[in-house]
Design an enzyme around this catalytic site. Structure first.
Site, mmCIF file in Angstrom:
data_model
loop_
_atom_site.group_PDB
_atom_site.id
_atom_site.type_symbol
_atom_site.label_atom_id
_atom_site.label_comp_id
_atom_site.label_asym_id
_atom_site.label_seq_id
_atom_site.Cartn_x
_atom_site.Cartn_y
_atom_site.Cartn_z
ATOM 1 C CE LYS A 132 14.271 3.472 7.512
ATOM 2 N NZ LYS A 132 13.347 2.767 8.422
ATOM 3 C CE LYS A 175 -3.512 -2.078 2.999
ATOM 4 N NZ LYS A 175 -4.205 -1.918 4.327
ATOM 5 N N GLY A 176 2.059 1.180 0.533
ATOM 6 C CA GLY A 176 2.831 2.363 0.873
ATOM 7 C C GLY A 176 3.037 3.377 -0.242
ATOM 8 C CG ASP A 234 13.901 -1.125 5.847
ATOM 9 O OD1 ASP A 234 14.959 -1.661 6.214
ATOM 10 O OD2 ASP A 234 13.118 -0.624 6.656
ATOM 11 C CG PHE A 243 9.266 3.095 12.161
ATOM 12 C CD1 PHE A 243 9.592 1.869 11.623
ATOM 13 C CD2 PHE A 243 7.977 3.560 12.026
ATOM 14 C CE1 PHE A 243 8.641 1.102 10.962
ATOM 15 C CE2 PHE A 243 7.019 2.806 11.368
ATOM 16 C CZ PHE A 243 7.353 1.574 10.843
ATOM 17 C CD GLU A 274 8.406 -0.695 -2.945
ATOM 18 O OE1 GLU A 274 7.733 0.063 -2.236
ATOM 19 O OE2 GLU A 274 8.449 -1.926 -2.773
ATOM 20 C CG ASP A 275 6.479 3.006 0.423
ATOM 21 O OD1 ASP A 275 6.894 2.009 -0.197
ATOM 22 O OD2 ASP A 275 5.921 2.919 1.523
ATOM 23 N NE ARG A 308 -1.099 1.812 4.920
ATOM 24 C CZ ARG A 308 -0.016 1.055 4.723
ATOM 25 N NH1 ARG A 308 1.029 1.550 4.115
ATOM 26 N NH2 ARG A 308 -0.002 -0.197 5.130
ATOM 27 C CG ASP A 342 1.992 0.791 7.613
ATOM 28 O OD1 ASP A 342 3.013 0.619 6.910
ATOM 29 O OD2 ASP A 342 1.474 -0.120 8.267
HETATM 30 C C1 PRP Z 1 7.229 -1.559 2.698
HETATM 31 C C2 PRP Z 1 7.591 -0.745 1.474
HETATM 32 C C3 PRP Z 1 8.367 -1.705 0.641
HETATM 33 C C4 PRP Z 1 9.000 -2.623 1.661
HETATM 34 C C5 PRP Z 1 10.426 -2.261 1.859
HETATM 35 O O1 PRP Z 1 6.055 -2.238 2.437
HETATM 36 O O2 PRP Z 1 6.459 -0.266 0.802
HETATM 37 O O3 PRP Z 1 7.544 -2.437 -0.226
HETATM 38 O O4 PRP Z 1 8.310 -2.452 2.897
HETATM 39 O O5 PRP Z 1 11.012 -3.059 2.835
HETATM 40 P P1 PRP Z 1 12.247 -4.013 2.547
HETATM 41 O O6 PRP Z 1 13.192 -3.223 1.685
HETATM 42 O O7 PRP Z 1 12.788 -4.282 3.918
HETATM 43 O O8 PRP Z 1 11.743 -5.241 1.880
HETATM 44 P P2 PRP Z 1 5.282 -3.070 3.541
HETATM 45 O O9 PRP Z 1 5.694 -4.494 3.412
HETATM 46 O O10 PRP Z 1 5.441 -2.396 4.857
HETATM 47 O O11 PRP Z 1 3.781 -2.990 3.076
HETATM 48 P P3 PRP Z 1 2.855 -1.700 2.887
HETATM 49 O O12 PRP Z 1 3.452 -0.909 1.741
HETATM 50 O O13 PRP Z 1 1.515 -2.260 2.551
HETATM 51 O O14 PRP Z 1 2.870 -0.926 4.176
#
Ligand code: PRP
Length: 177
Positions: free
Chosen positions: A131, A43-44, A103, A152, A99-100, A165, A159
């Site tokens: 990050k 969703k992000g 990480d 964070f 992507e948002d 969000r 979120d």
């Molecule tokens: C977040 C973000 C990326 C992912 C990055 O999504 O949107 O897709 O985590 O993390 P990583 O690099 O450690 O894999 P999340 O899984 O939190 O789902 P969301 O977007 O629905 O909140």
């Protein structure tokens, strides 16, 4: 009693808007004659995608997929689920993943590998935030908004247990135990 989250602004909506415009200008230069397929990772990324494409004044397609790695808490579970909702044909397309945040890189790395197997003409990544200190899987970001520290962050699509969000700014979240 539950813990109380404390929020402070990390990136203002004006700073985000300036970055979105800059990224859109870079993307326009590369894709304006290529009819790209932009893939929003829910969703992000929904807010970032919506703002980004408002600044892309040329023909393109959008697709929305789900691919979750985080649970309800703050740390990545590292568990990658299947790609859901990809209905567009990827083969032979100029594909840009939106992507948002990148990480650990596990989610995006998995998705890029999945898409690469479908033989797009090109495959690139646009991420609003990165990050790098958390990286476990190498990911190349072609269009980047901000490099952020290992804190964070919530808001503008990001979120904390599905909350925050809707904040227009990106905020630092601290939980007081
Ligand atoms: C977040 C973000 C990326 C992912 C990055 O999504 O949107 O897709 O985590 O993390 P990583 O690099 O450690 O894999 P999340 O899984 O939190 O789902 P969301 O977007 O629905 O909140």
């Amino acid at each position: 009693m539950g813990s109380q989250p404390k929020l402070s602004i990390f990136l203002t909506k004006d700073e985000i808007e300036a970055a979105v415009k800059r990224l859109a200008a870079e993307i326009r230069r590369e894709y304006q004659d290529k009819y790209p397929l932009l893939i929003c990772v829910l969703k992000g990324s929904f807010m970032f995608m919506a703002d980004l494409i408002r600044h892309l004044d040329f023909p393109l397609e959008v697709e929305f997929i789900r691919l979750s790695s985080y649970g309800r808490g703050r740390e990545s579970s590292g568990k990658i689920k299947a790609v859901q909702g990809l209905r567009s044909k990827v083969r032979g397309r100029e594909v840009l993943v939106v992507e948002d945040i990148v990480d650990t890189g596990l989610t995006t790395g998995f998705l890029l590998d999945h898409l690469r197997q479908k033989k797009p003409t090109s495959l690139s990544l646009c991420a609003l935030t990165d990050k790098p200190s958390r990286r476990q899987f190498p990911v190349t970001i072609d269009y980047l908004g901000f490099t952020v520290p290992d804190k964070f962050l919530v808001g503008y699509g990001l979120d904390w247990g599905e909350k925050f969000r809707n904040l227009p700014d990106i905020c630092l979240l601290e939980v007081e135990e």
